[in-house]
Design an enzyme around this catalytic site. Sequence first.
Site, PDB file in Angstrom:
ATOM      1  N   GLY A  13       0.824  -1.218   0.000  1.00  0.00           N
ATOM      2  CA  GLY A  13       0.000   0.000   0.000  1.00  0.00           C
ATOM      3  C   GLY A  13       0.854   1.261   0.000  1.00  0.00           C
ATOM      4  O   GLY A  13       0.465   2.300   0.547  1.00  0.00           O
ATOM      5  N   GLY A  16      -0.248   5.006  -0.969  1.00  0.00           N
ATOM      6  CA  GLY A  16      -1.348   5.656  -0.260  1.00  0.00           C
ATOM      7  C   GLY A  16      -0.920   6.888   0.524  1.00  0.00           C
ATOM      8  O   GLY A  16       0.248   7.308   0.495  1.00  0.00           O
ATOM      9  N   GLN A  17      -1.889   7.460   1.231  1.00  0.00           N
ATOM     10  CA  GLN A  17      -1.634   8.686   1.999  1.00  0.00           C
ATOM     11  C   GLN A  17      -0.481   8.480   2.983  1.00  0.00           C
ATOM     12  O   GLN A  17       0.459   9.265   3.026  1.00  0.00           O
ATOM     13  CB  GLN A  17      -2.903   9.107   2.762  1.00  0.00           C
ATOM     14  CG  GLN A  17      -2.740  10.456   3.452  1.00  0.00           C
ATOM     15  CD  GLN A  17      -3.731  10.696   4.589  1.00  0.00           C
ATOM     16  OE1 GLN A  17      -4.503   9.815   4.958  1.00  0.00           O
ATOM     17  NE2 GLN A  17      -3.712  11.882   5.139  1.00  0.00           N
ATOM     18  N   LEU A  18      -0.560   7.422   3.783  1.00  0.00           N
ATOM     19  CA  LEU A  18       0.502   7.144   4.750  1.00  0.00           C
ATOM     20  C   LEU A  18       1.682   6.432   4.110  1.00  0.00           C
ATOM     21  O   LEU A  18       2.839   6.718   4.408  1.00  0.00           O
ATOM     22  CB  LEU A  18      -0.065   6.233   5.848  1.00  0.00           C
ATOM     23  CG  LEU A  18      -0.527   6.886   7.131  1.00  0.00           C
ATOM     24  CD1 LEU A  18      -1.439   5.940   7.890  1.00  0.00           C
ATOM     25  CD2 LEU A  18       0.675   7.237   8.002  1.00  0.00           C
ATOM     26  N   ASP A  39       2.419  -1.773  -4.381  1.00  0.00           N
ATOM     27  CA  ASP A  39       1.017  -1.365  -4.373  1.00  0.00           C
ATOM     28  C   ASP A  39       0.318  -2.083  -5.538  1.00  0.00           C
ATOM     29  O   ASP A  39       0.962  -2.667  -6.403  1.00  0.00           O
ATOM     30  CB  ASP A  39       0.885   0.155  -4.532  1.00  0.00           C
ATOM     31  CG  ASP A  39      -0.428   0.704  -3.965  1.00  0.00           C
ATOM     32  OD1 ASP A  39      -0.400   1.340  -2.896  1.00  0.00           O
ATOM     33  OD2 ASP A  39      -1.489   0.485  -4.586  1.00  0.00           O
ATOM     34  N   ARG A  41      -1.348  -0.425  -7.779  1.00  0.00           N
ATOM     35  CA  ARG A  41      -1.163   0.450  -8.940  1.00  0.00           C
ATOM     36  C   ARG A  41       0.302   0.839  -9.046  1.00  0.00           C
ATOM     37  O   ARG A  41       0.982   0.951  -8.015  1.00  0.00           O
ATOM     38  CB  ARG A  41      -1.979   1.746  -8.762  1.00  0.00           C
ATOM     39  CG  ARG A  41      -3.451   1.549  -8.544  1.00  0.00           C
ATOM     40  CD  ARG A  41      -4.118   2.867  -8.150  1.00  0.00           C
ATOM     41  NE  ARG A  41      -3.987   3.173  -6.720  1.00  0.00           N
ATOM     42  CZ  ARG A  41      -3.431   4.254  -6.216  1.00  0.00           C
ATOM     43  NH1 ARG A  41      -2.929   5.184  -6.995  1.00  0.00           N
ATOM     44  NH2 ARG A  41      -3.372   4.455  -4.909  1.00  0.00           N
ATOM     45  N   ASP A  54      -0.566  -7.232  -5.547  1.00  0.00           N
ATOM     46  CA  ASP A  54      -1.900  -7.262  -4.956  1.00  0.00           C
ATOM     47  C   ASP A  54      -1.757  -8.126  -3.701  1.00  0.00           C
ATOM     48  O   ASP A  54      -1.508  -9.333  -3.806  1.00  0.00           O
ATOM     49  CB  ASP A  54      -2.905  -7.881  -5.945  1.00  0.00           C
ATOM     50  CG  ASP A  54      -4.296  -7.949  -5.353  1.00  0.00           C
ATOM     51  OD1 ASP A  54      -4.439  -7.809  -4.114  1.00  0.00           O
ATOM     52  OD2 ASP A  54      -5.249  -8.157  -6.126  1.00  0.00           O
ATOM     53  N   TYR A 144     -14.842  -1.964   7.681  1.00  0.00           N
ATOM     54  CA  TYR A 144     -13.437  -1.587   7.879  1.00  0.00           C
ATOM     55  C   TYR A 144     -13.027  -1.778   9.347  1.00  0.00           C
ATOM     56  O   TYR A 144     -12.000  -2.400   9.642  1.00  0.00           O
ATOM     57  CB  TYR A 144     -13.265  -0.127   7.466  1.00  0.00           C
ATOM     58  CG  TYR A 144     -11.960   0.515   7.822  1.00  0.00           C
ATOM     59  CD1 TYR A 144     -10.799   0.232   7.108  1.00  0.00           C
ATOM     60  CD2 TYR A 144     -11.883   1.457   8.856  1.00  0.00           C
ATOM     61  CE1 TYR A 144      -9.597   0.858   7.424  1.00  0.00           C
ATOM     62  CE2 TYR A 144     -10.691   2.081   9.168  1.00  0.00           C
ATOM     63  CZ  TYR A 144      -9.543   1.778   8.449  1.00  0.00           C
ATOM     64  OH  TYR A 144      -8.358   2.402   8.764  1.00  0.00           O
ATOM     65  N   LYS A 148     -10.270  -4.334  11.029  1.00  0.00           N
ATOM     66  CA  LYS A 148      -9.125  -3.896  11.842  1.00  0.00           C
ATOM     67  C   LYS A 148      -9.139  -4.591  13.213  1.00  0.00           C
ATOM     68  O   LYS A 148      -8.092  -4.997  13.715  1.00  0.00           O
ATOM     69  CB  LYS A 148      -9.134  -2.376  12.013  1.00  0.00           C
ATOM     70  CG  LYS A 148      -8.813  -1.604  10.731  1.00  0.00           C
ATOM     71  CD  LYS A 148      -7.401  -1.858  10.244  1.00  0.00           C
ATOM     72  CE  LYS A 148      -7.058  -1.069   8.996  1.00  0.00           C
ATOM     73  NZ  LYS A 148      -5.731  -1.408   8.451  1.00  0.00           N
TER      74      LYS A 148
HETATM   75  P1  NAD Z   1      -4.850   4.879   1.379  1.00  0.00           P
HETATM   76  O1  NAD Z   1      -6.221   4.480   0.977  1.00  0.00           O
HETATM   77  O2  NAD Z   1      -4.400   6.249   1.083  1.00  0.00           O
HETATM   78  O3  NAD Z   1      -3.808   3.877   0.732  1.00  0.00           O
HETATM   79  C1  NAD Z   1      -4.016   2.495   0.715  1.00  0.00           C
HETATM   80  C2  NAD Z   1      -3.183   1.931  -0.416  1.00  0.00           C
HETATM   81  O4  NAD Z   1      -3.384   0.528  -0.426  1.00  0.00           O
HETATM   82  C3  NAD Z   1      -3.594   2.477  -1.794  1.00  0.00           C
HETATM   83  O5  NAD Z   1      -2.462   2.981  -2.468  1.00  0.00           O
HETATM   84  C4  NAD Z   1      -4.174   1.268  -2.502  1.00  0.00           C
HETATM   85  O6  NAD Z   1      -3.889   1.232  -3.889  1.00  0.00           O
HETATM   86  C5  NAD Z   1      -3.467   0.127  -1.775  1.00  0.00           C
HETATM   87  N1  NAD Z   1      -4.207  -1.131  -1.830  1.00  0.00           N
HETATM   88  C6  NAD Z   1      -5.527  -1.344  -1.635  1.00  0.00           C
HETATM   89  N2  NAD Z   1      -5.804  -2.642  -1.786  1.00  0.00           N
HETATM   90  C7  NAD Z   1      -4.646  -3.257  -2.068  1.00  0.00           C
HETATM   91  C8  NAD Z   1      -4.283  -4.592  -2.323  1.00  0.00           C
HETATM   92  N3  NAD Z   1      -5.174  -5.578  -2.344  1.00  0.00           N
HETATM   93  N4  NAD Z   1      -2.985  -4.876  -2.560  1.00  0.00           N
HETATM   94  C9  NAD Z   1      -2.056  -3.895  -2.555  1.00  0.00           C
HETATM   95  N5  NAD Z   1      -2.339  -2.607  -2.341  1.00  0.00           N
HETATM   96  C10 NAD Z   1      -3.626  -2.301  -2.089  1.00  0.00           C
HETATM   97  O7  NAD Z   1      -4.704   4.564   2.933  1.00  0.00           O
HETATM   98  P2  NAD Z   1      -3.725   5.246   3.985  1.00  0.00           P
HETATM   99  O8  NAD Z   1      -4.430   6.407   4.542  1.00  0.00           O
HETATM  100  O9  NAD Z   1      -2.380   5.408   3.426  1.00  0.00           O
HETATM  101  O10 NAD Z   1      -3.726   4.147   5.116  1.00  0.00           O
HETATM  102  C11 NAD Z   1      -2.703   3.191   5.235  1.00  0.00           C
HETATM  103  C12 NAD Z   1      -3.072   2.224   6.338  1.00  0.00           C
HETATM  104  O11 NAD Z   1      -3.233   2.952   7.557  1.00  0.00           O
HETATM  105  C13 NAD Z   1      -4.395   1.494   6.089  1.00  0.00           C
HETATM  106  O12 NAD Z   1      -4.279   0.171   6.518  1.00  0.00           O
HETATM  107  C14 NAD Z   1      -5.376   2.251   6.941  1.00  0.00           C
HETATM  108  O13 NAD Z   1      -6.420   1.437   7.368  1.00  0.00           O
HETATM  109  C15 NAD Z   1      -4.513   2.690   8.098  1.00  0.00           C
HETATM  110  N6  NAD Z   1      -5.039   3.888   8.742  1.00  0.00           N
HETATM  111  C16 NAD Z   1      -5.049   5.085   8.064  1.00  0.00           C
HETATM  112  C17 NAD Z   1      -5.573   6.193   8.690  1.00  0.00           C
HETATM  113  C18 NAD Z   1      -5.622   7.531   7.997  1.00  0.00           C
HETATM  114  O14 NAD Z   1      -6.207   8.484   8.541  1.00  0.00           O
HETATM  115  N7  NAD Z   1      -5.010   7.672   6.813  1.00  0.00           N
HETATM  116  C19 NAD Z   1      -6.067   6.102  10.000  1.00  0.00           C
HETATM  117  C20 NAD Z   1      -6.082   4.866  10.620  1.00  0.00           C
HETATM  118  C21 NAD Z   1      -5.528   3.771   9.995  1.00  0.00           C
HETATM  119  N1  SER Z   2      -8.834   7.840   8.909  1.00  0.00           N
HETATM  120  C1  SER Z   2      -9.334   6.522   8.757  1.00  0.00           C
HETATM  121  C2  SER Z   2     -10.661   6.523   8.101  1.00  0.00           C
HETATM  122  O1  SER Z   2     -11.328   7.533   8.202  1.00  0.00           O
HETATM  123  C3  SER Z   2      -9.450   5.887  10.112  1.00  0.00           C
HETATM  124  O2  SER Z   2      -9.010   4.607  10.046  1.00  0.00           O
HETATM  125  O3  SER Z   2     -11.038   5.534   7.543  1.00  0.00           O
END
Ligand code: NAD
Ligand code: SER
Length: 328
Positions: A13, A16-18, A39, A41, A54, A144, A148
């Site tokens: 992943g 993604g944002q994180l 990822d 993509r 994937d 979701y 988790k």
């Molecule tokens: P995001 O949606 O921005 O990124 C997720 C990434 O995972 C995407 O780039 C997507 O293409 C990839 N992805 C989805 N399905 C996939 C698969 N089957 N195989 C490979 N890649 C796949 O999410 P994020 O905000 O970067 O969050 C990262 C993690 O942190 C997640 O597990 C999320 O649950 C957790 N989290 C995020 C937040 C937040 O506020 N951003 C808060 C709590 C927990």
């Molecule tokens: N920031 C995340 C969401 O809103 C929390 O896991 O899904």
Amino acid sequence: MKNGRAEKILVTGANGQLGSVLTRSLQGKYGKEHIIASDLRPAEHFDGIFELIDATDGPNLEEVVRSYGIKQIYHLAAILSANGEKDPLRTWEVNMKAWLNVLEVSRRNGVEKVFFPSSIAVFGESAPRIDTPNNAYLDPATSYGMSKAAGENWGQYYFTQYGLDVRSLRYPGVIGYQSSPGGGTTDYAVEIYHKAVRKEPFRCFLDRNTVLPMIFMDDAIRATLELMDAPRENIKIRTSYNIAGTSFSPSEVVASIREVCPEFEVRYASDYRQDIAAKWPMGIEDTPASRDWGWKPEYDLSKITRVMIQKLEDKYADALLSGPGRIC
Ligand code: NAD
Ligand code: SER
């Protein structure tokens, strides 16, 4: 680090944002040649090693883990809360299958340490909404959140049964200028800064008084690295650690933005995401994280607003130069 040599680390992943920010931090810490970003993509403008994976495809994941001799995995791939409710069964399927693949591939191939990002979404109506304790009863109300909560227990199971060093944080909503959010309920708190800096009105999908726990990206990344660096014996909780940053409502973030951008316009039009947010904590209690590995956040709302506006102004600077000048 082992025998002075950095180990190979896989991030799922990573677009993604994180994931995109964490990958750059890991590259800075261990060297680009040691970090394998992955990822679904392809990555855009990415400088480093990248593999299309994937995470629901176990054999594909296993092949990459074996070929690089991966020793640590940061498993960020998931479908988030708001997008997740559009197809709850698929969300459960993807989130659980991907995580169980990571655990099983790790166990079979000598991966030593695994990071699992959990969320405030594990809490539901039974948990106190103020200062939610780490060990509150978990009755998540979204697919979701259920994935988790179950994921946390599977992480603990692999630690107890197989000694796999699984570590996890329950992140609040993450706010950062570096990347865009991917379909969560807390996404408004990132978009709002972009709108303010671009001098556009903002339509908020949460009610003005909905308080949620939030954390600045830099704090979230630092917490992740500090948790993963802590001595194994310090990690007393193998489900997941609450980490607090700060808490605020949309009207509070608007007030904080208006101190810098007084003209900023907001309209409230709540949608299905309000129902998700209404069952989440307003603030979480993180004493175990402070006690066990020294967690302490650095960013409150006013500091977040200052840095977000300054960094986004820099980011949009080219567009601004051809437009009306500095925005706020
Ligand atoms: P995001 O949606 O921005 O990124 C997720 C990434 O995972 C995407 O780039 C997507 O293409 C990839 N992805 C989805 N399905 C996939 C698969 N089957 N195989 C490979 N890649 C796949 O999410 P994020 O905000 O970067 O969050 C990262 C993690 O942190 C997640 O597990 C999320 O649950 C957790 N989290 C995020 C937040 C937040 O506020 N951003 C808060 C709590 C927990
Ligand atoms: N920031 C995340 C969401 O809103 C929390 O896991 O899904």
